[in-house]
Design a protein around this motif. Sequence first.
Motif, short mmCIF file in Angstrom:
data_model
loop_
_atom_site.label_atom_id
_atom_site.label_comp_id
_atom_site.label_asym_id
_atom_site.label_seq_id
_atom_site.Cartn_x
_atom_site.Cartn_y
_atom_site.Cartn_z
N UNK A 120 0.84 -1.21 0.00
CA UNK A 120 0.00 0.00 0.00
C UNK A 120 0.87 1.25 0.00
N UNK A 121 0.42 2.28 0.73
CA UNK A 121 1.17 3.54 0.78
C UNK A 121 2.43 3.35 1.62
N UNK A 122 3.58 3.66 1.05
CA UNK A 122 4.86 3.52 1.74
C UNK A 122 5.44 4.91 2.03
N UNK A 123 6.54 4.97 2.82
CA UNK A 123 7.07 6.28 3.26
C UNK A 123 7.29 7.28 2.14
N UNK A 124 7.97 6.87 1.07
CA UNK A 124 8.27 7.84 0.03
C UNK A 124 7.02 8.22 -0.76
N UNK A 125 6.00 7.32 -0.74
CA UNK A 125 4.72 7.69 -1.36
C UNK A 125 4.18 8.92 -0.64
N UNK A 126 4.33 8.93 0.70
CA UNK A 126 3.83 10.06 1.50
C UNK A 126 4.54 11.35 1.07
#
Length: 693
Positions: free
Chosen positions: A114-120
Amino acid sequence: MSEEDREYPLEKIRNIGVMAHIDAGKTTFTERILFFTGKTHKIGEVHDGAATMDFMKQEQDRGITIQSAATTCFWRGHRINIIDTPGHVDFTAEVERSLRVLDAAVAVLDGKNGVEPQTETVWRQASKYNIPRLVFVNKLDAIGADFEMSAKSIKEKLGAEYVIVEYPIGLSSEFRGIVDLVKMKAFEYKSNDPTVLPVEVGIPDEYKERCDELHQELLEKLSNFDDDIMMKVLGGEEPSVEEVMKVLREVTIANKIFPVFPGSAYKNKGVRMLLDYIVDLLPSPIDVPPAVGTDEDGNDVECVPGDDKPLAALAFKITTDPFIGRLTFARVYSGQLKAGTYVRNANKGINERLSRLVLMHANHRQDVDAIYSGGIGAIVGLKNTSTGDTLCDESRPLTLENIKFSDPVISEAIEPASKSDQDKMTAAILKLVEEDPTFHFYTNNETGQSIIAGVGELQLDVNVTRLKEDFKVNCVVGAPQVAYRETIKKTAECQGKYVKQSGGHGQYGDVVIRFEPNSGKGFEFVNGITGGVVPKEYIKPTKDGLQDAMTRGMIAGYPVIDIKATLFDGSYHDVDSSEAAYKMAASLALKEAAKKCDPVILEPVVKVEITTPNDYLGTVLGDISSRRGQTEGMNTHDNAQVINAYIPLANMFGYISDLRSMTQGRGIYTMTFDHYAEVPKSVAADIIKKRSE
């Protein structure tokens, strides 16, 4: 070429970026788009080092994207300009400048995580520029893939409102098809072969109920934004596909909802269907607010898209091509760039000639006569244009908002391995600095070291490797040094008397100076002489001598700052006094001050903004204290905490790695120099000891 361009009016152009956490499959996804649109006839794989968009040797060796690569492709009568951006946090400048010039983006998620750190991080960057996004949940063929968890993470981790537009049939090894929830049609893949189209089938029985629920959810979410759909939903009627698509497009472009799609780029599933939605839902250059520039009087000027309007283009990236030299990538907001004409660089106040224009396909080039309004292309051979400069008509000078990049937070000393590498090294580093605005190069005047600085350790490592491999420069990298300063804490009156008798003329200079702390105000010199006890012609030499001595320090040899010096007494000799003698006298007075004025060492303190998910807040705060840092305050942003703190620079080296390990890679930070502060006694003793060694 211009004929072909006119086939693509502004409303048929899409400028999109592909963004994601490292390893979510952005580049593989982009490779599939190029294949399906007929741009490439063979699919290049990242793991073979053969991806079209990862053309740099460093990218192929490391299997990651380092530079954003641009390309153009065509689908259903539309031209799509695509920029594939890096996923690693050290290369966020590449993402920043790409998002600055794009109209929309596709965020790729890894279906297992799903959403990972760098996605944020990239999501926040896209939000800053108000960019509409579609979300592609990739790798649904992998073991442990979970489409609904990935979709929910958009709300949980990004605080963003999403809607599922397509639903996968099967997961992991069973992933075999996709249901379109707008049209309520199912498509099954009979083969992984990219040339074999999916076949329309009935929605499988076991998926009917869930797909009906999601179809209703889609209509309900859209009815919040459209009265016609709301009336139909309340009346139990089914809106038409056209009505649903119209509203879905409006809310997507307005950034109110982010549509979510399933797929597996590697297995060629879902990408072709997403291409249709890229064309149907994402904005053209005329669907987004026009870029706003500032004229010479500081007034806002709208740059409305149109080939017949005055030119406004932004240079957003500089690269050096080994075959044709310096390439300047530009986005044209209004007007057009024409080969053979002159344009105004508004930031530099000079004119530049557009000798050659090219459309880029990764590292391949196609010559064109013009780059039209709404287009992205590259200019060959501009000498003075740098990242963030505005190119415009001489008749309408204006500057578009520049691109703001993070300041360097980590630095290393660098030196050539041999004399012959010296000039080569400087020239090569300056080329890298031109390409990457977050990579800096300077000489530390105090230590004489050449310093390279950047936003992360991987970035510095990649650039040093490029120096060695691409530019054939042998260099050695060492640890950097912190630039300390010195000052005083007490007021005292100090005499400096320089008397030297030798045969003939002697030397005579005598001054009495009051030294006072002058916190934050720098060096101040006051002439308080009355009655001519020190003749006028020796006042300036006294000041010069004092300033010269201050560069050599009082206790550890660091420059002295923030003192007020009042020259109020002294004496002179008719024959022996000279400028040189008063310079010496002033430096002796400063030596005396070192004994009387309680000198201390100051260290640079940086203001740090740390963003961390709530789960790791305690660990991060504890770590700030262990670095002699002081927390100033916190605020909540989405579901993360943003901490503002002041930390000594000396304790920030290697921080990015420590922060990543504390927060499982999800923390990010920025830092800027803020002020100098007194070093604790125990630390000062260490500094003096090291300095004397």
